[in-house]
Motif scaffolding. Structure first.
Motif, mmCIF file in Angstrom:
data_model
loop_
_atom_site.group_PDB
_atom_site.id
_atom_site.type_symbol
_atom_site.label_atom_id
_atom_site.label_comp_id
_atom_site.label_asym_id
_atom_site.label_seq_id
_atom_site.Cartn_x
_atom_site.Cartn_y
_atom_site.Cartn_z
ATOM 1 N N LEU A 55 0.836 -1.204 0.000
ATOM 2 C CA LEU A 55 0.000 0.000 0.000
ATOM 3 C C LEU A 55 0.868 1.251 0.000
ATOM 4 C CD1 LEU A 55 -2.527 -1.229 2.719
ATOM 5 C CD2 LEU A 55 -3.002 -0.999 0.272
ATOM 6 N N ALA A 109 1.384 4.292 -2.923
ATOM 7 C CA ALA A 109 0.990 5.614 -2.416
ATOM 8 C C ALA A 109 -0.517 5.715 -2.238
ATOM 9 C CB ALA A 109 1.510 6.728 -3.321
ATOM 10 N N GLY A 111 -3.097 8.054 2.997
ATOM 11 C CA GLY A 111 -2.846 7.792 4.419
ATOM 12 C C GLY A 111 -1.718 6.833 4.711
ATOM 13 N N MET A 112 -1.022 6.363 3.683
ATOM 14 C CA MET A 112 0.084 5.427 3.929
ATOM 15 C C MET A 112 1.353 6.197 4.305
ATOM 16 S SD MET A 112 -1.059 2.457 3.838
ATOM 17 C CE MET A 112 -2.427 3.217 4.666
ATOM 18 N N LEU A 113 2.154 5.579 5.152
ATOM 19 C CA LEU A 113 3.341 6.260 5.670
ATOM 20 C C LEU A 113 4.586 5.396 5.490
ATOM 21 C CD1 LEU A 113 1.777 7.493 9.039
ATOM 22 C CD2 LEU A 113 2.228 8.879 7.014
ATOM 23 N N PRO A 114 5.726 6.030 5.227
ATOM 24 C CA PRO A 114 6.971 5.288 5.065
ATOM 25 C C PRO A 114 7.601 4.964 6.430
ATOM 26 C CG PRO A 114 7.376 7.634 4.765
ATOM 27 C CD PRO A 114 5.902 7.482 5.046
ATOM 28 N N VAL A 115 8.187 3.795 6.525
ATOM 29 C CA VAL A 115 8.970 3.444 7.720
ATOM 30 C C VAL A 115 10.323 2.939 7.229
ATOM 31 C CG1 VAL A 115 9.138 1.944 9.743
ATOM 32 C CG2 VAL A 115 6.910 2.855 9.054
ATOM 33 N N ILE A 116 11.383 3.533 7.721
ATOM 34 C CA ILE A 116 12.715 3.220 7.209
ATOM 35 C C ILE A 116 13.103 1.765 7.506
ATOM 36 C CG2 ILE A 116 13.885 4.055 9.297
ATOM 37 C CD1 ILE A 116 15.292 4.579 5.818
ATOM 38 N N ASP A 157 7.033 13.012 7.167
ATOM 39 C CA ASP A 157 6.586 11.694 7.638
ATOM 40 C C ASP A 157 7.717 10.920 8.310
ATOM 41 O OD1 ASP A 157 3.943 11.878 6.851
ATOM 42 O OD2 ASP A 157 4.345 11.131 4.834
ATOM 43 N N LEU A 158 8.927 11.439 8.196
ATOM 44 C CA LEU A 158 10.084 10.708 8.726
ATOM 45 C C LEU A 158 10.896 11.602 9.651
ATOM 46 C CD1 LEU A 158 11.103 9.147 5.325
ATOM 47 C CD2 LEU A 158 10.430 7.815 7.326
#
Lengths: 486, 493
Positions: A50, A54, A57-62, A287-288
């Motif tokens: 997801l 993009a 409401g989706m978010l990146p996590v390293i 977001d990060l």
């Protein structure tokens, strides 16, 4: 030192100034900011989370593993590791860029200045500065050939981690650019952070090219985008440098622009000018959080690094007595170096190196195989070297044996045994043959004794021939001398 | 109107636990009320069937004694939260037909606590607005009417206007909102309810359609401070899927609720007395100060010197982030697509048709302030001012435990008013924006009625992660104000 590379124009010699930006796909199970798989060659759009698509409401996590890979690479390039780095958004619209921005690092990259040593053909080295290395997301893939009007999009690659490695403008010939890419690939493979496979696109390069008269300040540069082979990089540089020289010598000036290399025509052509350049509107990705590394973790990653090509090369020179050139060839790939060390163990390392580089690589090259597919194992080639060393076979016979080994994969000893190729080192047997040769060529013996020294080689040749090459050449020499001169 | 609708969340919870009522009964009452109040346009989507299904399951768990913290409580969800299998619009044309295959973390937490989904509430498009007037689905009507012009329809505030209206109209027991610059607190003030924005990072942003990532924060909108505290407790929590989610667990808010304010130091910032503010707002504020003093709090005059820069700073940072966050709505993968002769044309057609005027305005502002040559003067400077605003609060919180201010500079205005003047509209956020930029928790509590008989809220701000003090002061105000007024339509049933 070799002569510096120059292009001869109508107004004199020109110097080429080159800087490379290499995009190297990070080896990691998951993408830079999502858990999707990174395996190459999967069916289109099957490795898309997801986040990669993009969705709202989706978010990146390293992904920690990607960060560590960048640190390993930075350390291997003897570079500054920045304990605090920042991810920025690079904003632009494209159909294969689902977010409408690429998460990249702009002002604060994870790795700062470093250095890479080029191994020049004359055995010397040249240091090339590394400007920076940063982490960023790859885009998806647009396919324009699937439908007459529409383009298709495959997002499998969307979000895969890339390292962008930027050199300083320290390179000055197409050859150096090629050596740079090869050396960088070698280092990346050693530390296991990128497979360096240019055909699959895991390593791509942009080249900045400018020309100047020696001693002049830097000229205006053009950037040639997205090349995926060393050969194309070199062709593109050559074409582009000549194009710029022609313009300058015609009284024109170079427009700073982005160009593409057309591989079928061997030309570069304009992609977009500076005026059309994107305004990427970089800003820190909210977001990060800033990426913070602990020095202890960096140290631990450094301690776990394998021996790197430059260190290995120095060791091969000092420990095995190899030439810088041979050592550079043997250390380019870690597997090759390991292969060599297995071969050289307990043997004459120089002879081993010669056999590997000249005979084995020659044969592999001819057969279109690489070392991992070699029909001759390191132990078997070692066996052959041993047979030469202990005088069981001569060097000439050894070549014959090697050809057979390459053909059949059998050990050297077995072939020698089967074919009766054992070298004759028995004084009596050799003397017998020599006597026959001298008897058959009494006239030549007379001439030799009359002062025609050159005939010595003839007697050696005849003796060897009669022994079917099996006579120990050293002994043949020695015994002939005794008989003829004694 | 059913008596069931008069219950607060806390009361309903008790009655459900005691099996005096069932969730199904309660949910049916709310479904009927949703239908009766449909004219408010507060819901974009109602999910009565799903609600009854969830209520049944809640009743089963209640029967088995496996009740969660919100077991059987019918809630409305702002249509900015992605809900699996339920249309999610962000009140934008561009998300036409978008049914998420995933559930936001906050709503997941609510369903795990046993809550029941009544429907998705209207909002300003992409949460950009202070009146609920920018929704593609039309404006929401405030259940309240003024005494001087009872025929005039008023706005519920925004952007969480639908959520505020459904709580005020009793067509949901409580609702979720999101607050970027005041989008929970200002509509709470306009609609006579309690709205709370927790500390940035308390509630996961995963699955909430993003407006401005560094500011967006989900929170509860409810009838009482206690209800808000109960609901926030269920919504909040660390989420590894949101890198900005706070790892610290939130203390039990209900434990702080009734501790009173005796001995607490309450700050009153001089800079919030802005020119041209209606006297009744000042009066309400002074009343709040007096109440807290009477309850034994120490009132401390404080200064937040950079307050006047907060609004312009907000209107640089929020649009900048929004311009990038909204780039994904390109017609390629989901939502609206308006074809064109080329890719660029398709983008232009889709986005021109899909985004309303206010969204387009903010995308333009955001693109402008991030552009080469303007970045330093606008975005970078705004970030510096934001740091100064944070420092103002840090310094103030060395002297005080909480800060009391008005929530909004006016009571609810008429639908259509202010719409021709974006700057006037933006001024609605003047008291709420500073805490948003600083990431602080805040609550708006109804404190009384304006001369026109419309609700006015007071805002309490606390230190980072100190929601406990915020609800404690909020509860004290609530008790002192004893706000029992309800909208005419509620009174009339």
């Amino acid at each position: 030192m070799t002569e510096p590379y120059r292009i001869q124009g109508e107004t004199g010699a020109w110097e080429v100034v080159l800087g490379l930006e290499v995009h190297a796909q990070v080896i990691s199970k998951a993408k830079l900011f999502s858990g999707s798989s990174t395996t190459f060659g999967a069916e289109a759009n099957t490795q898309v989370s997801l986040v990669d698509a993009a969705m709202p409401g989706m978010l990146p996590v390293i992904n920690r593993e990607c960060v560590e890979q960048a640190v390993r690479t930075g350390l291997a390039l003897k570079a500054q590791i920045n304990l605090r780095s920042v991810f920025d958004r690079k904003n632009y619209f494209y159909a294969d860029l689902p977010q409408g921005y690429q998460i990249s690092q702009y002002k604060d990259p994870i790795v700062g200045e470093g250095e890479l040593l080029l191994d020049l053909p004359d055995g010397s080295t040249k240091a090339v500065g590394i400007e920076r290395l940063h982490l960023e997301q790859d885009a998806g893939k647009s396919m324009h050939d699937q439908h007459p009007q529409k383009s298709y999009i495959d997002l499998n690659r969307s979000g895969v981690a890339l390292m962008e490695i930027v050199s300083k403008p320290d390179l000055s010939s197409p050859e150096e650019a090629g050596l740079y890419v090869k050396k960088l690939r070698s280092i990346l493979r050693y530390v296991g952070t990128c497979d360096g496979n240019m055909q699959e696109g895991s390593m791509r390069a942009d080249v900045n090219v400018s020309v100047r008269k020696p001693g002049d300040p830097l000229g205006t540069r053009c950037e040639i985008k997205n090349m995926n082979s060393v050969r194309f990089i070199q062709q593109a540089i050559e074409y582009e440098a000549r194009r710029q020289i022609e313009i300058l010598e015609g009284g024109g000036q170079i427009d700073q622009e982005t160009r593409l290399f057309d591989t079928s025509r061997g030309e570069t052509r304009s992609m977009r000018s500076k005026e059309d350049a994107h305004d990427y509107r970089y800003f820190p990705d909210p977001d990060l959080l800033p990426l913070v590394l602990e020095q202890a973790r960096v140290d631990a990653l450094g301690a776990d690094l394998p021996e790197l090509p430059d260190t290995k090369k120095a060791r091969f020179i000092s420990e095995y007595g190899l030439s810088a050139y041979d050592a550079a060839i043997l250390v380019e790939e870690r597997a090759t170096a390991d292969w060599y060390e297995q071969l050289a163990k307990g043997r004459d390392a120089k002879i081993a190196a010669n056999w590997m580089i000249t005979e084995l690589f020659g044969a592999l090259n001819k057969a279109g195989k690489d070392l991992s597919e070699s029909p001759v194992s390191a132990d078997n080639l070692g066996g052959l070297v041993d047979l030469i060393g202990d005088g069981t076979i001569s060097g000439r016979i050894a070549k014959e044996v090697f050809a057979e080994m390459f053909e059949t994969g059998k050990p050297a000893g077995e072939i020698v045994e089967e074919k009766g190729l054992k070298q004759v080192s028995d004084t009596g047997a050799i003397e017998g043959i020599i006597d026959e040769v001298l008897a058959e060529n009494a006239d030549k013996v007379e001439q030799y004794k009359g002062g025609k020294d050159k005939l010595f080689g003839f007697f050696v040749g005849q003796t060897m021939k009669k022994s079917q090459g099996k006579a120990n050449p050293g002994m043949v020499n020695e015994l002939l001398r005794k008989k003829l001169d004694g | 109107m059913s008596d069931l609708l008069d219950l607060t969340l806390a009361e309903a919870r008790k009655k459900l636990a005691a099996k005096d009522i069932s969730s199904t009964e309660l949910t049916r009452a709310y479904i009927a009320r949703m239908e009766a109040t449909a004219a408010l346009n507060a819901y974009i989507t109602t999910t009565p069937d799903k609600a009854l299904q969830m209520a049944e399951q809640a009743d089963a768990r209640l029967a088995k004694g496996e009740a969660g913290a919100l077991e059987g409580i019918p809630l409305a969800i702002k249509d900015l939260f992605c809900t699996e299998g339920v249309l999610t619009t962000a009140a934008s044309h561009i998300l036409d037909g978008f049914i998420p295959p995933y559930e936001s973390t906050v709503t997941t937490n609510l369903w795990q606590a046993g809550a029941v989904l009544l429907g998705k509430t209207n909002l300003d498009e992409f949460a950009m607005g202070s009146s609920n007037g920018t929704s593609y689905y039309g404006p929401v009507e405030n259940p309240w009417r003024s005494t001087d012009e009872p025929d005039k329809k008023l706005v519920p505030g925004g952007s969480s206007g639908g959520s505020a209206a459904v709580v005020a109209a009793r067509s949901a027991l409580a609702a979720t909102g999101t607050d970027t610059g005041g989008s929970i607190r200002q509509p709470a003030s306009f609609s006579g309810i309690v709205g709370m924005k927790p500390t940035y990072g308390r509630c996961s942003r995963w699955g909430i359609v993003a407006f401005a990532s560094s500011l967006d924060q989900a929170g509860p909108m409810a009838r009482t401070v206690e209800d808000a505290a109960i609901m926030l407790q269920a919504m909040a929590g660390h989420d590894p899927k949101d890198s900005t989610s706070a790892p610290e667990p939130m203390a039990d808010l209900t434990a702080s609720l009734d501790q009173g304010v005796k001995g607490m130091r309450i700050g009153v910032p001089a800079e919030y007395r802005v020119d041209g503010m209606p006297e009744e707002i000042n009066k309400a504020w002074q009343q709040g100060i007096d109440w807290l003093k009477a309850e034994g709090a120490e009132i401390v005059d404080i200064s937040l010197p950079h307050t006047k820069y907060a609004l312009p700073t907000y209107y640089i940072i929020a649009p900048a982030e929004a311009s990038s966050n909204l780039a994904r709505y390109d017609g390629v993968r989901y939502g609206l697509r308006v074809d064109g002769g080329s890719l660029a044309e398709m983008y232009a057609n889709t986005r021109a048709e899909g985004f309303g005027e206010e969204v387009r305005r903010r995308v333009l502002i955001g693109t402008y302030v991030l552009s080469a040559g303007y970045y330093d003067a606008y975005y970078l400077k705004a970030q510096k001012v934001r740091a100064l605003l944070r420092r103002d609060f840090d310094q103030a919180f060395e002297k005080v435990d909480a800060i009391l201010t008005p929530t909004a500079p006016s009571d609810a205005f008429a639908i259509g008013e202010n719409e021709d003047d974006p700057v006037k509209m933006y001024l609605n956020d003047v008291f709420t924006v500073p805490a948003s930029l600083a990431g602080l928790p805040g609550i708006s509590v109804p404190a009384g009625l304006s001369e026109r008989g419309l609700p006015l809220g007071l805002q309490v701000l606390g230190r980072m992660f100190d929601e406990g003090s915020v609800v404690r002061v909020g509860r004290a105000l609530e008790r002192a104000a004893d706000f029992r007024a309800v909208a005419a339509m509620v009174r009339e049933g």
